[in-house]
Design an enzyme around this catalytic site. Sequence first.
Site, PDB file in Angstrom:
ATOM      1  N   HIS A  11      48.135  31.748  48.857  1.00 33.49           N
ATOM      2  CA  HIS A  11      48.799  32.880  49.510  1.00 33.49           C
ATOM      3  C   HIS A  11      47.804  33.916  50.017  1.00 33.49           C
ATOM      4  O   HIS A  11      46.643  33.984  49.579  1.00 33.49           O
ATOM      5  CB  HIS A  11      49.786  33.541  48.544  1.00 33.49           C
ATOM      6  N   GLU A  84      52.283  30.057  40.125  1.00 34.53           N
ATOM      7  CA  GLU A  84      51.016  30.327  39.446  1.00 34.53           C
ATOM      8  C   GLU A  84      51.172  30.072  37.949  1.00 34.53           C
ATOM      9  O   GLU A  84      52.297  30.008  37.423  1.00 34.53           O
ATOM     10  CB  GLU A  84      50.610  31.787  39.715  1.00 34.53           C
TER      11      GLU A  84
END
Length: 213
Positions: A11, A84
């Site tokens: 990201h 994550e």
Amino acid sequence: MQATRIIAIRHGETAWNVDARIQGHLDIPLNDIGLWQAAQAGKALAGEAVSAIYSSDLLRAYATAQAVERTTGAPLAADKGLRERCFGSFEGQTFAEIEVTHPEDALRWRKRDPDFVPAGGGESLRMLRERIATTVDRLAALHAGEQIVIVAHGGVMDVLYRLATRQELQAPRTWALGNAAINRLLWTPQGLGLVGWGDVQHLEGGARDEVFS
């Protein structure tokens, strides 16, 4: 079975990346630089044949994936399996703060103890690797002979690199995990292979590295 080509993207930048603050499963949005990075990644992939885009459901990854969706026209789906690593009660803190309050945990983290589980429902590196390997196998198997984009996080990119290069979880990291960098992998049922890593030409000066992997 034919191979699946994978473009893997971390990201774009967030304010917590700048502050070196642990995000984990907390839903932190992209900052202005991150939005620009996402747009640049999308432009860089505009000419690619992409069958599908899969993204972590966390906002910072999903917003980055939307930039790729806009330029490629490929369908986008969120998948929690691409999140994550969960850092439990350490989320929201900096590593420096954890070194002061939990020095033993900080040492195990720094040494990349594969079985260290952060308090408060966190994941170990071994748990993360299993989750990511299972998720990528599932998604890639749906697209044999095609190319897909996976948008996720620094910890996820680290696992993908280790899987593709057959490196242990405790091996020191010598590769970059830059925000919005473009990484290329090849998947077969036998596993992942590395094609290219850390392309940041579209970012005009690089990208902030992941400091916790």
